[in-house]
Design an enzyme around this catalytic site. Structure first.
Site, PDB file in Angstrom:
ATOM      1  N   HIS A  62       3.973   9.103  -7.977  1.00  0.00           N
ATOM      2  CA  HIS A  62       2.762   8.473  -8.517  1.00  0.00           C
ATOM      3  C   HIS A  62       2.711   6.986  -8.151  1.00  0.00           C
ATOM      4  CE1 HIS A  62       0.673   6.386 -11.939  1.00  0.00           C
ATOM      5  NE2 HIS A  62      -0.256   7.272 -11.623  1.00  0.00           N
ATOM      6  N   GLU A  65       1.592   6.615  -4.636  1.00  0.00           N
ATOM      7  CA  GLU A  65       0.147   6.841  -4.543  1.00  0.00           C
ATOM      8  C   GLU A  65      -0.607   5.536  -4.793  1.00  0.00           C
ATOM      9  OE1 GLU A  65      -3.179   7.683  -7.518  1.00  0.00           O
ATOM     10  OE2 GLU A  65      -1.631   9.213  -7.767  1.00  0.00           O
ATOM     11  N   HIS A  66      -0.218   4.827  -5.839  1.00  0.00           N
ATOM     12  CA  HIS A  66      -0.876   3.551  -6.148  1.00  0.00           C
ATOM     13  C   HIS A  66      -0.685   2.530  -5.028  1.00  0.00           C
ATOM     14  CE1 HIS A  66      -1.919   3.548 -10.658  1.00  0.00           C
ATOM     15  NE2 HIS A  66      -1.760   4.802 -10.301  1.00  0.00           N
ATOM     16  N   GLU A 137      -0.398   1.871 -18.150  1.00  0.00           N
ATOM     17  CA  GLU A 137      -0.989   3.205 -18.043  1.00  0.00           C
ATOM     18  C   GLU A 137      -0.165   4.216 -18.824  1.00  0.00           C
ATOM     19  OE1 GLU A 137      -1.620   6.549 -14.549  1.00  0.00           O
ATOM     20  OE2 GLU A 137      -1.767   4.429 -13.989  1.00  0.00           O
TER      21      GLU A 137
END
Length: 421
Positions: A62, A65-66, A137
């Site tokens: 993840h 991905e960012h 987040e």
């Protein structure tokens, strides 16, 4: 060489090309739609934290991905916007996908999608900045009781495994991520042979193929063997609970399947299990009708069957004032399915036809087609476009046989969120 396959049931032709570097590209041209949609996926998700005898921090897929959106010259999203397109990305348990959609500059946006994913740029300063953003987040999700219910149930079903961790990781795990780790994971899992590109819209296949060949020929992309560690699951936890600021109890009941499924049978298996659980717990079932009328369940009741090449499970969640009673009822419904009046030919045919109708209707959505198609590329020899044919050939006997195999080889977990006293 480009191959083509015509799917008569849905009147669609899919073109497939495997490039010399191993990248697989799927083309679904449609001259009736002005918008183009592309999704570039790698078989790399939150489950892939251990490979080549080394374990990396949870959430690294993840995090990657960012970070791929940030380049030395700025944010890629702004570049897509200047070319009249929108872009996004998501990370799941077993894949990471990057996408765009737009009605203009189709060739330019396809090339931008390919280029930004295939050109990593990480610095210590940008990694430190992202650690703060993702920590916020994660903390936001920790305050969401519905997310905590789902995540807690998965953790009970698959303790001490990557499935027990948030896809984004924890503040502690992402704090351990370094630039070197990001490059190592990128070079391992973002090699072309582990990726696929799906394109649909109003374009000429040969023209886009030529564009992609020129693009890939100019790049020296990583090629190496991916040595994933096979996941070995510890026994599930039969019951666990936490307390949160909620007004009602939140209950999760899950079944973890422990039997394997071959890629040849995966699509049939997935559709069969969806039909089976719809017969038992769907809105046309006797269980749902009676439980709703008597107030045992309300609109919060939800169930789904999750499956991939590496795990499969059934989860049901709801708000309830009687969690212990509901947990027993849900488990009893599954135990007595063989004498359940809803596992009939009539109910089977009704649900199968509903699913066929939903599948046909979903073909109007470019996003749904692309996402569902790429989600199956690793797990199944059949594709999303084979769904109508597989559904048409399914029988009640086959569905019940597969359900019996799943239930006989499953472990049950109950997870509960109680209101704070």
């Amino acid at each position: 060489m480009i191959t083509e396959k015509y799917y008569k049931n849905i009147d669609e032709t899919l073109y497939t090309e495997v490039f010399k570097n191993g990248l697989t590209v799927y083309y679904l041209p449609n001259s009736q739609i002005s918008k183009a949609y592309g999704i570039f996926s790698t078989n790399f998700g939150s489950l892939d934290i251990t490979f080549a005898d080394k374990t990396y921090p949870a959430g690294i897929a993840h995090f990657l991905e960012h970070k791929l959106f940030e380049k030395e010259e700025g944010d890629v999203m702004l570049k897509f916007g200047s070319q009249g397109a929108q872009t996004n990305a998501f990370t799941s348990f077993d894949r990471t996908s990057y996408l765009f959609s737009g009605t203009e500059n189709i060739k330019e946006n396809i090339e931008l999608l390919i280029d930004f994913v295939q050109t990593p740029y990480f610095t210590e300063a940008s990694v430190a900045k992202e650690q703060g953003i993702i920590t916020q987040e994660i903390q936001m999700y920790q305050d969401d009781p519905d997310w905590r219910l789902y995540a807690g149930l998965l953790a009970a079903l698959y303790p001490k495994s990557p499935l027990a961790e948030d896809i984004a990781g924890t503040p502690e795990s992402i704090g351990q991520i370094t630039v070197e780790m990001l490059y190592k994971n990128y070079e391992t899992f973002y090699q072309p042979s582990n990726m696929c590109l799906f394109l649909t819209g109003a374009f000429d296949v040969l023209e886009i193929s030529e564009l992609l060949h020129e693009n890939q020929d100019l790049k020296n992309l990583p090629v190496q063997k991916i040595d994933r560690e096979e996941m070995i699951f510890a026994p599930s936890q039969s019951f666990s609970e936490i307390s949160m600021d909620v007004s009602d109890n939140k209950l999760g009941v899950g079944l973890r399947g422990n039997n394997g499924v071959s890629s040849a049978d995966y699509l049939e298996y997935r559709l069969s299990m969806q039909i089976f659980f719809a017969m038992i717990f769907g809105k046309t079932s006797k269980f749902y009708e009676n439980a709703y009328k008597t107030g045992l369940i309300d609109d919060s009741f939800n169930y789904e069957f999750e499956s991939s090449s590496r795990f499969r499970c059934f989860v049901a969640t709801l708000d309830t004032k009687e969690p212990e009673k509901l947990a027993k009822i849900l488990q009893d419904e599954l135990k007595k399915y063989k004498i359940n009046a809803d596992t009939s030919e009539e109910k089977f045919d009704l649900i199968r036809r509903q699913m066929l109708g939903d599948h046909i209707a979903s073909l109007n959505s470019q996003e749904h087609i692309a996402n569902e198609f790429t989600a199956m590329t690793e797990s199944s020899r059949k594709t999303f476009f084979d769904s109508s044919e597989v559904l048409s050939q399914l029988t009640l006997e086959k569905v019940l046989k597969l359900a019996e195999s799943f239930l006989d080889n499953s472990e049950c977990s109950v997870f509960l969120i109680r209101p704070k006293k």
